[in-house]
Design a protein around this motif. Sequence first.
Motif, PDB file in Angstrom:
ATOM      1  N   PHE A  43       0.862  -1.283  -0.040  1.00 11.54           N
ATOM      2  CA  PHE A  43       0.001   0.055   0.002  1.00 11.54           C
ATOM      3  C   PHE A  43       0.765   1.282   0.058  1.00 11.54           C
ATOM      4  N   ASP A  44       0.789   2.109  -0.782  1.00 11.00           N
ATOM      5  CA  ASP A  44       1.369   3.312  -1.188  1.00 11.00           C
ATOM      6  C   ASP A  44       1.694   3.622  -2.580  1.00 11.00           C
ATOM      7  N   HIS A  60      -2.526   2.243  -4.865  1.00  9.14           N
ATOM      8  CA  HIS A  60      -1.939   3.693  -5.207  1.00  9.14           C
ATOM      9  C   HIS A  60      -2.649   4.579  -3.831  1.00  9.14           C
ATOM     10  N   GLN A  61      -1.896   5.192  -3.323  1.00  8.64           N
ATOM     11  CA  GLN A  61      -2.247   6.356  -2.341  1.00  8.64           C
ATOM     12  C   GLN A  61      -2.159   7.545  -2.779  1.00  8.64           C
ATOM     13  N   CYS A  91      -8.307   5.092  -4.933  1.00  6.10           N
ATOM     14  CA  CYS A  91      -6.965   4.297  -4.663  1.00  6.10           C
ATOM     15  C   CYS A  91      -6.986   2.897  -5.560  1.00  6.10           C
TER      16      CYS A  91
END
Length: 99
Positions: A43-44, A60-61, A91
Amino acid sequence: MERLDAVPRLRLEPRSDAVAAGALEALREAGRRVPEDVGIVGFDDSSWALRCDPPLSTIHQPAGELGRAAAKAVLAQLRGERIETPIMLDCPVVWRESA
């Protein structure tokens, strides 16, 4: 590691790409193959995701959009306005070779 051997296929969803990168390394050291034995999604969508081998699938953050939405909400509250909650942001999953 007996628990890993008991399950033919696992999926891990760590809460950050950095943690997912560490999990990837630990799994490799335990003799597990990614994505054949264990799929990992981080996550990110950070630079960690691209430095991994195999490249890390991730969620995708939208950090810029998140910051703008937070600032807008704070400014509205300071003006005494009511803000709508929850604030939903897109996201998307970025599929790469780890899952």
